[in-house]
Each structure stands twice: as structure tokens, then as C-alpha cells.
Design a protein around this motif. Structure first.
Motif, PDB file in Angstrom:
ATOM      1  N   UNK A  37     -42.933 -21.108  18.525  1.00  0.00           N
ATOM      2  CA  UNK A  37     -43.785 -20.071  19.096  1.00  0.00           C
ATOM      3  C   UNK A  37     -43.938 -20.261  20.596  1.00  0.00           C
ATOM      4  N   UNK A  38     -42.900 -20.815  21.219  1.00  0.00           N
ATOM      5  CA  UNK A  38     -42.889 -20.890  22.680  1.00  0.00           C
ATOM      6  C   UNK A  38     -42.494 -19.538  23.240  1.00  0.00           C
ATOM      7  N   UNK A  39     -42.194 -19.485  24.523  1.00  0.00           N
ATOM      8  CA  UNK A  39     -41.837 -18.209  25.151  1.00  0.00           C
ATOM      9  C   UNK A  39     -40.636 -17.561  24.464  1.00  0.00           C
ATOM     10  N   UNK A  40     -39.609 -18.330  24.167  1.00  0.00           N
ATOM     11  CA  UNK A  40     -38.403 -17.764  23.563  1.00  0.00           C
ATOM     12  C   UNK A  40     -38.659 -17.279  22.145  1.00  0.00           C
ATOM     13  N   UNK A  41     -39.367 -18.070  21.331  1.00  0.00           N
ATOM     14  CA  UNK A  41     -39.658 -17.665  19.958  1.00  0.00           C
ATOM     15  C   UNK A  41     -40.534 -16.430  19.898  1.00  0.00           C
ATOM     16  N   UNK A  42     -41.588 -16.392  20.710  1.00  0.00           N
ATOM     17  CA  UNK A  42     -42.471 -15.224  20.721  1.00  0.00           C
ATOM     18  C   UNK A  42     -41.756 -13.987  21.247  1.00  0.00           C
ATOM     19  N   UNK A  43     -40.943 -14.155  22.288  1.00  0.00           N
ATOM     20  CA  UNK A  43     -40.189 -13.036  22.834  1.00  0.00           C
ATOM     21  C   UNK A  43     -39.205 -12.498  21.801  1.00  0.00           C
ATOM     22  N   UNK A  44     -38.530 -13.394  21.087  1.00  0.00           N
ATOM     23  CA  UNK A  44     -37.581 -12.977  20.051  1.00  0.00           C
ATOM     24  C   UNK A  44     -38.287 -12.245  18.919  1.00  0.00           C
ATOM     25  N   UNK A  45     -39.413 -12.775  18.456  1.00  0.00           N
ATOM     26  CA  UNK A  45     -40.158 -12.141  17.370  1.00  0.00           C
ATOM     27  C   UNK A  45     -40.657 -10.761  17.784  1.00  0.00           C
ATOM     28  N   UNK A  46     -41.169 -10.625  19.001  1.00  0.00           N
ATOM     29  CA  UNK A  46     -41.652  -9.335  19.484  1.00  0.00           C
ATOM     30  C   UNK A  46     -40.503  -8.338  19.602  1.00  0.00           C
ATOM     31  N   UNK A  47     -39.366  -8.778  20.137  1.00  0.00           N
ATOM     32  CA  UNK A  47     -38.198  -7.912  20.253  1.00  0.00           C
ATOM     33  C   UNK A  47     -37.762  -7.409  18.879  1.00  0.00           C
ATOM     34  N   UNK A  48     -37.669  -8.308  17.904  1.00  0.00           N
ATOM     35  CA  UNK A  48     -37.251  -7.912  16.559  1.00  0.00           C
ATOM     36  C   UNK A  48     -38.253  -6.952  15.928  1.00  0.00           C
ATOM     37  N   UNK A  49     -39.543  -7.222  16.098  1.00  0.00           N
ATOM     38  CA  UNK A  49     -40.576  -6.351  15.551  1.00  0.00           C
ATOM     39  C   UNK A  49     -40.471  -4.942  16.126  1.00  0.00           C
ATOM     40  N   UNK A  50     -40.313  -4.844  17.437  1.00  0.00           N
ATOM     41  CA  UNK A  50     -40.253  -3.535  18.090  1.00  0.00           C
ATOM     42  C   UNK A  50     -38.931  -2.815  17.829  1.00  0.00           C
ATOM     43  N   UNK A  51     -37.845  -3.545  17.627  1.00  0.00           N
ATOM     44  CA  UNK A  51     -36.527  -2.937  17.458  1.00  0.00           C
ATOM     45  C   UNK A  51     -36.273  -2.398  16.060  1.00  0.00           C
ATOM     46  N   UNK A  52     -36.877  -3.002  15.061  1.00  0.00           N
ATOM     47  CA  UNK A  52     -36.522  -2.665  13.684  1.00  0.00           C
ATOM     48  C   UNK A  52     -37.683  -2.106  12.885  1.00  0.00           C
ATOM     49  N   UNK A  53     -38.591  -1.412  13.528  1.00  0.00           N
ATOM     50  CA  UNK A  53     -39.702  -0.770  12.810  1.00  0.00           C
ATOM     51  C   UNK A  53     -39.222   0.453  12.109  1.00  0.00           C
TER      52      UNK A  53
END
Length: 53
Positions: A37-53
Motif C-alpha cells: 500500500x505504498x505509492x505504487x500499490x495505491x496508484x495501481x489499485x486506484x488505476x484498476x478501480x477507475x479503469x474497469x468499473x
């Protein structure tokens, strides 16, 4: 301050203890698993959440 692996900081002084969680008993199937849940993990999770809704 409590005996923690963190250096003295506001975060270390104010963080709540993480409650223990039981180990998984069965296999889990998923399309994506973000580790960390560092910068890269949080950024990746947010990107995936927003991209595949």
C-alpha cells in the motif's frame, strides 16, 4: 514510544495496532492482486478501480 520497527515520527506515535487476521483456509481466485500500500500499490489499485468499473 513503544518498541516498534519505525523511527520516531507522528505516524509511529499515532498508528493503531493492526488486529491479527486468520490465514486463508482455501484457495482464492482473482484477476488482480495488489501487494503493498505504498505509492505504487495505491496508484495501481486506484488505476484498476477507475479503469474497469
Amino acid at each position: 514510544m513503544a518498541n516498534t520497527p519505525y523511527p520516531e515520527s507522528y505516524y509511529a506515535a499515532s498508528a493503531n495496532a493492526v488486529p491479527p487476521r486468520p490465514a486463508l483456509q482455501d484457495d482464492v481466485e482473482t484477476d488482480v492482486c495488489v501487494i503493498g500500500a505504498g505509492y505504487t500499490g495505491l496508484s495501481s489499485a486506484l488505476f484498476l478501480l477507475e479503469s474497469f468499473r
